[in-house]
Design a protein around this motif. Structure first.
Motif, PDB file in Angstrom:
ATOM      1  N   ALA A 140       0.860  -1.325   0.094  1.00 32.08           N
ATOM      2  CA  ALA A 140      -0.342  -0.114  -0.073  1.00 32.08           C
ATOM      3  C   ALA A 140       0.852   1.323  -0.113  1.00 32.08           C
ATOM      4  O   ALA A 140       0.597   2.300  -0.615  1.00 32.08           O
ATOM      5  N   LEU A 141       1.966   1.154   0.784  1.00 30.68           N
ATOM      6  CA  LEU A 141       2.885   2.493   0.949  1.00 30.68           C
ATOM      7  C   LEU A 141       3.564   2.513  -0.486  1.00 30.68           C
ATOM      8  O   LEU A 141       3.637   3.656  -0.920  1.00 30.68           O
ATOM      9  N   ILE A 142       4.090   1.563  -1.216  1.00 26.81           N
ATOM     10  CA  ILE A 142       4.541   1.621  -2.592  1.00 26.81           C
ATOM     11  C   ILE A 142       3.698   2.216  -3.529  1.00 26.81           C
ATOM     12  O   ILE A 142       3.964   3.063  -4.334  1.00 26.81           O
ATOM     13  N   VAL A 143       2.240   1.657  -3.478  1.00 25.88           N
ATOM     14  CA  VAL A 143       1.463   2.194  -4.643  1.00 25.88           C
ATOM     15  C   VAL A 143       1.126   3.646  -4.216  1.00 25.88           C
ATOM     16  O   VAL A 143       0.967   4.229  -5.035  1.00 25.88           O
ATOM     17  N   PHE A 144       0.996   3.938  -3.103  1.00 24.33           N
ATOM     18  CA  PHE A 144       0.661   5.453  -2.761  1.00 24.33           C
ATOM     19  C   PHE A 144       1.837   6.356  -3.065  1.00 24.33           C
ATOM     20  O   PHE A 144       1.663   7.410  -3.810  1.00 24.33           O
ATOM     21  N   VAL A 145       3.115   5.890  -2.665  1.00 22.27           N
ATOM     22  CA  VAL A 145       4.358   6.677  -3.133  1.00 22.27           C
ATOM     23  C   VAL A 145       4.215   6.928  -4.791  1.00 22.27           C
ATOM     24  O   VAL A 145       4.520   7.640  -5.145  1.00 22.27           O
ATOM     25  N   THR A 146       4.026   5.638  -5.484  1.00 20.31           N
ATOM     26  CA  THR A 146       4.100   5.736  -6.647  1.00 20.31           C
ATOM     27  C   THR A 146       3.216   6.672  -7.504  1.00 20.31           C
ATOM     28  O   THR A 146       3.171   7.404  -8.221  1.00 20.31           O
ATOM     29  N   GLY A 147       1.732   6.505  -6.860  1.00 21.69           N
ATOM     30  CA  GLY A 147       0.746   7.423  -7.475  1.00 21.69           C
ATOM     31  C   GLY A 147       0.972   8.761  -7.139  1.00 21.69           C
ATOM     32  O   GLY A 147       0.519   9.710  -7.855  1.00 21.69           O
ATOM     33  N   LEU A 148       1.423   9.031  -5.927  1.00 17.04           N
ATOM     34  CA  LEU A 148       1.629  10.420  -5.478  1.00 17.04           C
ATOM     35  C   LEU A 148       2.878  11.029  -6.637  1.00 17.04           C
ATOM     36  O   LEU A 148       2.632  12.179  -7.137  1.00 17.04           O
ATOM     37  N   GLY A 149       3.745  10.418  -6.855  1.00 14.15           N
ATOM     38  CA  GLY A 149       5.008  10.601  -7.750  1.00 14.15           C
ATOM     39  C   GLY A 149       4.357  10.635  -9.320  1.00 14.15           C
ATOM     40  O   GLY A 149       4.734  11.901  -9.766  1.00 14.15           O
ATOM     41  N   GLU A 150       3.403   9.830  -9.477  1.00 10.81           N
ATOM     42  CA  GLU A 150       2.760  10.334 -10.803  1.00 10.81           C
ATOM     43  C   GLU A 150       1.796  11.250 -10.896  1.00 10.81           C
ATOM     44  O   GLU A 150       2.034  12.223 -11.999  1.00 10.81           O
TER      45      GLU A 150
END
Length: 115
Positions: free
Chosen positions: A44-54
């Motif tokens: 979930a943290l990886i997906v959140f950080v990836t989405g925030l970066g996108e």
């Protein structure tokens, strides 16, 4: 108006760090580390950080694209039009590459985080 930091301050921008800033940072780091202990939380943290970066990269790319399209509208000669089109193409290619790379790194991290 922010006040200047005392001499020897390590915070960027010259603003002093208050005790509640330190407490909030420690609380956030503790929360992130507690969530990351579980594999589902880690994903979930990886997906959140990836989405925030996108989102950040996409917003930056759109702002740069608006500038290059504005340069295309302000161009007066053939050379300036060519430069504006080249800049627009460069922004589109670079933004696409960086955002794709960020997405693939996030997907690789999700795959590596799963047991």
């Amino acid at each position: 108006m922010p006040t200047a930091a005392p001499r020897g301050s390590i915070t960027p921008g010259g603003l002093p760090m208050r005790l509640w800033h330190l407490s909030a940072i420690i609380l956030m780091l503790g929360l992130v580390m507690a969530i990351a202990r579980d594999p589902v939380g880690c994903v979930a943290l990886i997906v959140f950080v990836t989405g925030l970066g996108e989102v950040i990269l996409g917003t930056t790319a759109i702002m740069a694209l608006f500038q290059t399209i504005g340069a295309l509208g302000m161009a007066r000669g053939l050379l300036q039009h060519g430069q504006a089109v080249a800049a627009t193409t460069f922004v589109l290619v670079l933004a696409t590459g960086v955002m794709s790379l960020w997405l693939f790194v996030g997907a690789w991290l999700v795959r590596a985080a799963l047991p």
